[in-house]
Enzyme design. Structure first.
Site, short mmCIF file in Angstrom:
data_model
loop_
_atom_site.label_atom_id
_atom_site.label_comp_id
_atom_site.label_asym_id
_atom_site.label_seq_id
_atom_site.Cartn_x
_atom_site.Cartn_y
_atom_site.Cartn_z
N TYR A 1 -20.54 4.27 -2.81
CA TYR A 1 -20.15 2.94 -2.31
C TYR A 1 -21.40 2.21 -1.81
CZ TYR A 1 -15.38 4.81 -2.41
OH TYR A 1 -14.18 5.38 -2.80
N GLY B 1 -5.67 -3.32 -4.26
CA GLY B 1 -6.91 -4.08 -4.09
C GLY B 1 -6.67 -5.43 -3.42
N1 LIG Z 1 -11.01 8.09 -5.08
C1 LIG Z 1 -11.26 7.00 -5.75
O1 LIG Z 1 -11.54 7.02 -6.95
C2 LIG Z 1 -11.19 5.68 -5.04
C3 LIG Z 1 -11.22 4.48 -5.77
C4 LIG Z 1 -11.13 3.28 -5.07
C5 LIG Z 1 -11.03 3.28 -3.69
N2 LIG Z 1 -11.01 4.48 -3.00
C6 LIG Z 1 -10.86 4.50 -1.54
O2 LIG Z 1 -9.59 3.94 -1.23
C7 LIG Z 1 -9.75 2.91 -0.27
C8 LIG Z 1 -8.67 1.88 -0.46
O3 LIG Z 1 -8.72 1.30 -1.75
P1 LIG Z 1 -9.30 -0.14 -1.99
O4 LIG Z 1 -10.15 -0.58 -0.83
O5 LIG Z 1 -9.94 -0.15 -3.34
O6 LIG Z 1 -8.02 -1.05 -2.16
P2 LIG Z 1 -6.84 -1.51 -1.17
O7 LIG Z 1 -6.91 -0.78 0.12
O8 LIG Z 1 -5.62 -1.46 -1.98
O9 LIG Z 1 -7.19 -3.05 -0.97
C9 LIG Z 1 -8.36 -3.47 -0.33
C10 LIG Z 1 -8.46 -4.98 -0.53
O10 LIG Z 1 -7.33 -5.58 0.08
C11 LIG Z 1 -7.74 -6.57 1.01
N3 LIG Z 1 -6.90 -6.39 2.21
C12 LIG Z 1 -6.86 -5.31 3.05
N4 LIG Z 1 -5.97 -5.50 4.04
C13 LIG Z 1 -5.42 -6.73 3.83
C14 LIG Z 1 -4.47 -7.48 4.52
N5 LIG Z 1 -3.88 -7.01 5.61
N6 LIG Z 1 -4.16 -8.72 4.03
C15 LIG Z 1 -4.75 -9.20 2.93
N7 LIG Z 1 -5.67 -8.52 2.21
C16 LIG Z 1 -6.02 -7.28 2.67
C17 LIG Z 1 -9.18 -6.33 1.30
O11 LIG Z 1 -9.87 -7.54 1.44
P3 LIG Z 1 -10.62 -7.91 2.85
O12 LIG Z 1 -11.88 -7.12 2.84
O13 LIG Z 1 -10.80 -9.36 2.76
O14 LIG Z 1 -9.68 -7.49 3.94
C18 LIG Z 1 -9.69 -5.57 0.08
O15 LIG Z 1 -10.26 -6.44 -0.86
C19 LIG Z 1 -11.17 2.41 -0.50
O16 LIG Z 1 -11.65 1.66 0.60
C20 LIG Z 1 -11.89 3.70 -0.76
O17 LIG Z 1 -12.21 4.34 0.46
C21 LIG Z 1 -11.07 5.65 -3.67
#
Ligand SMILES: NC(=O)c1ccc[n+]([C@@H]2O[C@H](COP(=O)([O-])OP(=O)(O)OC[C@H]3O[C@@H](n4cnc5c(N)ncnc54)[C@H](OP(=O)(O)O)[C@@H]3O)[C@@H](O)[C@H]2O)c1
Length: 285
Positions: free
Chosen positions: A63, A212
Site C-alpha cells: 500500500y 470501495g
Molecule cells: N486482501 C486484499 O487483497 C485487499 C484488497 C483491497 C483492500 N484490502 C483491505 O481492505 C480494506 C477495505 O477495502 P477498501 O478500502 O478497498 O474498500 P471499502 O472499505 O469497501 O471502501 C473504501 C472506500 O469507501 C469510502 N468510504 C469509507 N467509508 C465511507 C462512508 N462512511 N461514507 C462514504 N464513503 C466511505 C472511502 O473513501 P474516503 O477515503 O473518502 O472515506 C474509500 O474510498 C482496505 O483498506 C485494505 O486494508 C485488502
C-alpha cells in the site's frame, strides 16, 4: 425484534479483537500509490480509530508501497498493548493500480523484513499472504511462512483471496487464523469460504466491504437505513456484523468523518425483517 451480535472475536485464540477494525489501504495516494493528499488527516484517522476502540488495523507493504505502514508507525508507535496490526506480503508494485503477484520465498523474505522495520516491530502479530502466486508452488510460499513463524518473526498467519482447498492445503503447514477475501452484502462469491472459516473459528476479513465506497443496491439499503436513522454505508457494514460472528470489519477511509460514521455501526441492531430484506442483494459476482 432486534438481532444481537458479538462485539469481539478471539483471533488465534489469544487476541480479543473488536470486530470493527480499520483498513489502512486508503491512506495513500491515487491508485494506492505514493503519499496521501492530506497526510495530517490520515494521521488523525489512525489516532481517532484507536481512540474509538479499533484494535485491529489491516495494512500491507504494497500500500503505497510502504506509505501505509510508515504512517501507521508514525501515528501510533509505540503501540497500545492490545493493538494488532495485520500486514501482508506477496504483491509487487510497478505503478498506480498495478499489483503483479510475487509470493516467491525471496520476495516474501525481503518484504517481511521491510514490514518489521517500517512498523517498528520485532514480530508481526498477523502476517497474511496477499495472494497465492500462480508462478510459485503454494507449498513454497507456505514453507516460507511456516519458517518465519518458527523463527518468531510472525505470530499468526492468514491468507487472502483463497478457496477452501487453498486453506486446507495451508493448514498442513501452519494454523490459518484469518482469511481475507473480497466480500460484501452485495457480493457473496466467497460464501463457501466464509462458512468454512466460521466452522473452524478462523477470522473472515472481507475486503471491499463497502464496494470501495460504491455500495450497490442503494434503494434497499436506504429503506433499511431510514428505519434505523442510519446511512447506507452503516447498513452495509452492519449486515456483515450480523451475518457471521467470525467476520472482522476493515472498512477503509482517509477521512475522520467517514471513520466516525463507520464506527457507529456498532450501535445498529438489525432486525430479522431487515436481514430478510437485505437478502435481495445476495448475488455472487
Ligand atoms: N486482501 C486484499 O487483497 C485487499 C484488497 C483491497 C483492500 N484490502 C483491505 O481492505 C480494506 C477495505 O477495502 P477498501 O478500502 O478497498 O474498500 P471499502 O472499505 O469497501 O471502501 C473504501 C472506500 O469507501 C469510502 N468510504 C469509507 N467509508 C465511507 C462512508 N462512511 N461514507 C462514504 N464513503 C466511505 C472511502 O473513501 P474516503 O477515503 O473518502 O472515506 C474509500 O474510498 C482496505 O483498506 C485494505 O486494508 C485488502
Amino acid at each position: 425484534m432486534a438481532n444481537t451480535f458479538e462485539k469481539t472475536f478471539s483471533l488465534g485464540g489469544d487476541y480479543t479483537i473488536n470486530r470493527l477494525g480499520y483498513g489502512a489501504m486508503r491512506i495513500t495516494g491515487q491508485g494506492i500509490w505514493g503519499p496521501p493528499k492530506d497526510k495530517a488527516e490520515c494521521i488523525r484517522v489512525l489516532k481517532r480509530a484507536v481512540e474509538l476502540g479499533v484494535n485491529f488495523i489491516d495494512t500491507a507493504d504494497s500500500y503505497g508501497p510502504n506509505v501505509s505502514e510508515e504512517l501507521i508507525a508514525e501515528a501510533l508507535a509505540p503501540y497500545p498493548a492490545d493493538l494488532i496490526i495485520g500486514t501482508k506480503g506477496g504483491l509487487l508494485r510497478t505503478g498506480p493500480n498495478e499489483w503483479p503477484v510475487d509470493a516467491s520465498p525471496e520476495h516474501l523474505s525481503e518484504v517481511l523484513e521491510g514490514s518489521l522495520k517500517r512498523l517498528k516491530l520485532d514480530r508481526i502479530d498477523l502476517y497474511q499472504l496477499h495472494r497465492i502466486d500462480p508462478k510459485v508452488p503454494a507449498e513454497k510460499s507456505f514453507e516460507f511462512l511456516q519458517k518465519a513463524q518458527q523463527q518468531g518473526k510472525i505470530k499468526h498467519i492468514g491468507l487472502s483471496e483463497v478457496s477452501v482447498a487453498d486453506i486446507k492445503k495451508a493448514q498442513q503447514f501452519f494454523e490459518v487464523v484469518s482469511v481475507q477475501n473480497m466480500y460484501s452484502v452485495d457480493n457473496r462469491k466467497w460464501e463457501a469460504e466464509l462458512q468454512y472459516t466460521k466452522e473452524h473459528h478462523i477470522a473472515f476479513i472481507p475486503w471491499f466491504p463497502l464496494g470501495g465506497g460504491n455500495v450497490q443496491g442503494e434503494q434497499i439499503l436506504q429503506r433499511v437505513a431510514d428505519r434505523h436513522q442510519a446511512t447506507i454505508h452503516q447498513v452495509a457494514l452492519s449486515w456483515l456484523l450480523h451475518h457471521s460472528p467470525n467476520i472482522l470489519l476493515i472498512p477503509g477511509t482517509s477521512s475522520v468523518e467517514h471513520l466516525e460514521e463507520n464506527m457507529k455501526t456498532a450501535d445498529i441492531a438489525l432486525t430479522a425483517a431487515d436481514m430478510q430484506e437485505l437478502e435481495a442483494l445476495n448475488v455472487a459476482k
